[in-house]
Design an enzyme around this catalytic site. Structure first.
Site, PDB file in Angstrom:
ATOM      1  N   VAL A 133       3.607   8.177  -2.513  1.00  0.00           N
ATOM      2  CA  VAL A 133       3.583   7.195  -3.606  1.00  0.00           C
ATOM      3  C   VAL A 133       2.428   6.251  -3.323  1.00  0.00           C
ATOM      4  O   VAL A 133       2.197   5.856  -2.182  1.00  0.00           O
ATOM      5  CB  VAL A 133       4.920   6.440  -3.745  1.00  0.00           C
ATOM      6  N   ASN A 164      -2.363   7.320   4.338  1.00  0.00           N
ATOM      7  CA  ASN A 164      -1.780   5.998   4.145  1.00  0.00           C
ATOM      8  C   ASN A 164      -2.668   5.019   4.905  1.00  0.00           C
ATOM      9  O   ASN A 164      -2.760   5.088   6.130  1.00  0.00           O
ATOM     10  CB  ASN A 164      -0.345   5.961   4.688  1.00  0.00           C
ATOM     11  N   MET A 212       0.849  -1.185   0.000  1.00  0.00           N
ATOM     12  CA  MET A 212       0.000   0.000   0.000  1.00  0.00           C
ATOM     13  C   MET A 212       0.887   1.237   0.000  1.00  0.00           C
ATOM     14  O   MET A 212       2.094   1.140  -0.174  1.00  0.00           O
ATOM     15  CB  MET A 212      -0.933  -0.031   1.208  1.00  0.00           C
ATOM     16  N   CYS A 213       0.334   2.384   0.221  1.00  0.00           N
ATOM     17  CA  CYS A 213       1.016   3.658  -0.005  1.00  0.00           C
ATOM     18  C   CYS A 213       2.142   3.909   1.000  1.00  0.00           C
ATOM     19  O   CYS A 213       2.263   3.249   2.029  1.00  0.00           O
ATOM     20  CB  CYS A 213       0.011   4.804   0.072  1.00  0.00           C
ATOM     21  N   ARG A 214       2.953   4.888   0.665  1.00  0.00           N
ATOM     22  CA  ARG A 214       3.961   5.432   1.564  1.00  0.00           C
ATOM     23  C   ARG A 214       3.866   6.959   1.482  1.00  0.00           C
ATOM     24  O   ARG A 214       3.593   7.508   0.413  1.00  0.00           O
ATOM     25  CB  ARG A 214       5.378   5.002   1.158  1.00  0.00           C
TER      26      ARG A 214
END
Length: 357
Positions: free
Chosen positions: A96, A122, A1-3
């Site tokens: 990201v 996030n 998943m996102c950062r």
């Protein structure tokens, strides 16, 4: 998943020192997944965004941040690399994306902005498809019409704006010194409270077996930053979050960075889903269900005391759920950090960090 990554400094930094040059920069994290456990989505390649504030007050530019985002993978965008080598700012948000809700489009890339405010997320909102109607019924038309994409994150931002409004603050008018850390923190906690309660109302079956919400939110008005590490569970860890403070974030050899500490100053503050350096002494792990506030280069930690709060610091949480979503990084043991303050009335029950004032 996102950062995601946040930089706040007394002096501006070249974006390349955060985004591209470090061996484990947030751009490298989008494809170098050595710290990732989630094998379903092994890369963060569903777009990126970077937002930053200009250095000099200019009536023509206004107080809104500049945001550059794209749906291409961050590691494959030459314009981002060029921008990072020629741009400086003292307050930067970078993100990201590995999508969980919403199609691949620029409207769904973080950070999201509204006048001077900037927001990113996030994690995921549990039962989002079932509680979306609650958002629509609750928020004012101005913030409902503001939504352009389909992510749960942007809906959460719209709810945050509505919470600010209902607290008597116009989200479109921050003033020359911003909204202040107390009002931003209060609005953020109200946002979490609504999402938590609506998810419960729309849960199917046993709440203990229902997926929890992972709500690592970050917001800034260009002066103050408020970040949460939160999960709607008493037994699971939230998505990872770390911070680092010091006098300078320096490159001591090509690609290798560290946080320099002199005179116990906090000229540089970094908050990140995943550490940018491999120096263990550089980073402190934010405890689960905590709100972090950066105000005047001072880091404040407040426990979020609700039904998911664990008063006993000896109780350990599992990381199974966050790990299954690729939202954990190696545990960084707490280190000595200067100027980290806990409000006196909220110190009781706070998970002990090794802090020096």
């Amino acid at each position: 998943m996102c950062r995601f990554l946040i930089f706040k400094g007394r002096d501006p930094i070249l974006l390349a020192h955060l985004l591209t040059r470090p061996e484990h920069s947030i751009i490298n994290q989008s494809y170098d997944s050595r710290l990732r456990i989630d094998t379903r989505r092994p890369i963060n390649g569903d777009g990126f965004g970077v937002g930053y504030y200009t250095q000099e007050a200019d009536p023509e530019l206004g107080d809104a941040p500049c945001v550059f985002c794209a749906t291409t993978p961050a590691w494959n965008n030459m314009n981002l690399a060029r921008l990072a080598e020629k741009t400086k700012s003292s307050l930067v948000f970078a993100h990201v994306r590995a999508s969980t809700a919403g199609i691949l489009s620029e409207n769904n890339c973080h950070p999201f902005t509204y006048h001077s405010l900037m927001f990113m997320h996030n994690g995921q909102i549990a039962n989002f498809g079932r509680i979306k109607r609650k958002f629509v019924a609750h928020i004012k038309d101005a913030y409902f019409l503001f939504i352009q994409g389909g992510t749960d994150s942007e809906w959460a931002f719209a709810l945050f704006l509505d919470c600010l409004d209902k607290l008597g603050t116009n989200p479109a008018d921050a003033g020359p010194n911003g909204f202040g850390h107390e009002i931003l923190r209060t609005a953020m906690l109200k946002t979490i409270e609504y999402i938590k309660d609506w998810s419960k109302q729309c849960a199917v079956g046993d709440l203990d077996k229902d997926e929890p919400s992972l709500l690592n939110f970050a917001v800034t008005d260009g002066h103050t930053v408020v970040v949460t590490r939160y999960i709607t569970s008493r037994t699971e860890e939230a998505a990872s979050l770390h911070f680092s403070t010091g006098s300078r974030f320096i490159e001591y050899k090509p690609g290798q960075y560290k946080m320099e500490r002199r005179d116990r100053r906090q000229d540089v503050i970094l908050v990140a889903s995943e550490p940018l350096t491999f120096e263990r002494s550089d980073w402190v792990t934010v405890p689960t269900n905590t709100v972090v506030t950066i105000n005047n280069q001072t880091v404040l930690l407040h426990p979020i005391i609700d039904e998911y709060y664990q008063k006993d610091p000896s109780i350990s949480r599992k990381s199974d759920f966050a790990a299954s979503r690729g939202l954990v990084s190696p545990i960084v043991e707490p280190q000595a950090v200067t100027n980290v303050q806990l409000p006196p009335l909220e110190r009781e029950g706070r998970r002990r960090l090794s802090l020096t004032a």
